[in-house]
Scaffold this motif. Structure first.
Motif, short mmCIF file in Angstrom:
data_model
loop_
_atom_site.label_atom_id
_atom_site.label_comp_id
_atom_site.label_asym_id
_atom_site.label_seq_id
_atom_site.Cartn_x
_atom_site.Cartn_y
_atom_site.Cartn_z
N ARG A 148 8.32 -1.29 10.00
CA ARG A 148 8.06 -2.13 8.83
C ARG A 148 7.70 -1.32 7.58
O ARG A 148 7.48 -1.91 6.51
N VAL A 149 7.64 -0.03 7.71
CA VAL A 149 7.36 0.83 6.55
C VAL A 149 8.62 0.93 5.69
O VAL A 149 9.72 1.17 6.20
N LEU A 150 8.47 0.75 4.38
CA LEU A 150 9.57 0.88 3.44
C LEU A 150 9.54 2.28 2.83
O LEU A 150 8.50 2.72 2.33
N GLN A 151 10.68 2.98 2.87
CA GLN A 151 10.72 4.36 2.38
C GLN A 151 11.81 4.53 1.33
O GLN A 151 12.90 3.95 1.43
N TYR A 152 11.49 5.38 0.31
CA TYR A 152 12.39 5.56 -0.82
C TYR A 152 12.52 7.03 -1.18
O TYR A 152 11.56 7.80 -1.05
N ILE A 164 -5.21 1.30 2.78
CA ILE A 164 -4.35 0.26 3.34
C ILE A 164 -4.94 -1.10 3.02
O ILE A 164 -6.05 -1.44 3.44
N ARG A 165 -4.20 -1.90 2.25
CA ARG A 165 -4.61 -3.27 1.92
C ARG A 165 -4.00 -4.21 2.96
O ARG A 165 -2.82 -4.12 3.29
N SER A 203 0.85 -1.19 0.00
CA SER A 203 0.00 0.00 0.00
C SER A 203 0.89 1.24 0.00
O SER A 203 1.86 1.32 0.77
N ARG A 204 0.56 2.20 -0.86
CA ARG A 204 1.28 3.48 -0.87
C ARG A 204 0.72 4.35 0.25
O ARG A 204 -0.50 4.53 0.37
N LEU A 205 1.59 4.89 1.08
CA LEU A 205 1.18 5.68 2.24
C LEU A 205 1.28 7.16 1.94
O LEU A 205 2.26 7.63 1.33
N TYR A 234 5.78 2.81 1.66
CA TYR A 234 4.97 1.64 1.33
C TYR A 234 4.87 0.71 2.54
O TYR A 234 5.78 0.65 3.37
N LEU A 235 3.77 -0.06 2.56
CA LEU A 235 3.56 -1.04 3.61
C LEU A 235 3.05 -2.33 2.99
O LEU A 235 2.03 -2.33 2.29
#
Length: 355
Positions: free
Chosen positions: A333-337, A307-308, A237-239, A262-263
């Motif tokens: 656990r959030v992935l950030q770029y 949020i899926r 899911s894009r946050l 993202y999550l």
């Protein structure tokens, strides 16, 4: 075992692979993963000797094989459509390479029957025409034909893509079991992320001829090194910045609201989770719910983010669409770029590097 060193592949004015540096270990099941046209099959065919690179060297067991013809490289290949001979029996298909190298008839017969037994082809099937076999049986014939020559390396170019989903799931485990039994170094090409995660010791994710990340399936999934890898592998899911800001408000784990965040679907929950790090509760509204047997798939809107998440059918919280609910998230656990470069923020595993 296998090394691509500064490999460049061009077709006229088009550069399919600008520079590839890659190592595959002895006995490893190594997968080249990526969307159509990303360069993964080109890399495989370069290793097989079907394509000559415009620059760089390919090494096998420390020896340069870049200019060797394919039949001198000790590789066996299984093609996407299997490339079996329809006018020949199963036995004749498996024995084809042995006949080309002029193996004695008695020894060829022994080798064919031995490899057929090991890939679960019966004596009766050896006498049949390949057109009489199912897709899964034809795949085993193609694998047997490659392995009967006792190659050092097995190359597999999307060998499951023409099969239905149930058979594909069944045969990927059989392929992995065969590879483990023979202990042969295997390079596998696929665009199917589930295959790559389930079968591989390590994975190289390709994007437009460039390897974005190399690592174990778990490191690729949990610590995606680039935004492309994050979006290509798994479901996320894009946050929104507002959602990230809410996580920051309730947590001591700092996140960058300006980053692309993202999550993964399984990293969110409708119930507080155990573990060392506490989950942050975020209020939202159920947008949709779809039933998938063992679990239901939810979409919950929270602070502008959809949020899926997955909820097991085990009697836990099962809110209906339109009702308020709470999503629990561990900020770690959030992935950030980085919004411009697409590179992951923060520390990354040793192998998670863009080449």
């Amino acid at each position: 075992m296998i090394r691509f060193e500064n490999i460049e592949v061009t077709f006229g004015d088009f550069t399919a692979i600008p520079q590839l540096n890659l190592d595959v270990k002895q006995g490893e099941f190594f997968t080249l993963l990526g969307p159509s046209g990303c360069g993964k099959t080109t890399a495989l065919r370069t290793l097989a000797g079907f394509i000559e690179p415009s620059a760089g060297e390919v090494y096998v067991e420390g020896k340069a094989v870049t200019r060797l013809p394919s039949d001198k490289r000790h590789v066996g290949m299984v093609f996407q459509n299997y490339a079996l001979f329809p006018g020949m029996s199963v036995w004749e298909n498996i024995a084809f390479g042995l006949r080309v190298r002029k193996e004695k008839p008695a020894e060829a017969d022994r080798l064919v029957r031995d490899i057929a037994r090991r890939v679960d082809l019966s004596e009766e099937q050896l006498g049949k025409n390949v057109a009489e076999l199912s897709g899964g049986q034809q795949q085993r014939v193609a694998v047997a034909r490659a392995l009967v020559l006792q190659p050092k390396i097995l190359l597999l170019d999307e060998p499951l893509s023409n099969l239905d989903a149930k058979l594909r799931h069944q045969l990927r485990q059989q392929l992995k079991d065969l590879q483990s039994e023979f202990g042969i170094t295997t390079v596998y090409v696929t665009h199917d992320q589930d295959e790559a995660l389930a079968m591989s010791d390590r994975v190289a994710v390709f994007n437009k001829g460039v390897v974005e990340q190399i690592g174990t399936p778990q490191s690729i999934y949990d610590h995606s090194a680039t935004e492309f890898v994050c979006n290509f592998i798994g479901d996320s899911s894009r946050l929104t910045p507002e959602f990230v800001a809410e996580l920051n408000r309730q947590s001591s784990h700092p996140l960058d609201p300006a980053a692309n965040s993202y999550l993964r679907v399984e990293k969110a929950s409708l119930e507080p989770s155990g573990g060392d790090a506490p989950a942050v509760p975020v209020a939202g509204t159920v947008v949709s719910k779809t039933y998938h047997g063992q679990h239901s798939r939810y979409v919950v809107r929270c602070h502008g983010s959809d949020i899926r998440l997955l909820v097991k059918e085990d009697g836990g919280a099962q809110p209906d669409p339109g009702s308020p609910t709470t999503v629990y998230v561990q900020p770690s656990r959030v992935l950030q770029y980085h919004p411009e470069t697409g590179a992951a923020l923060g520390s990354r595993p040793q192998e998670a590097v863009r080449l």
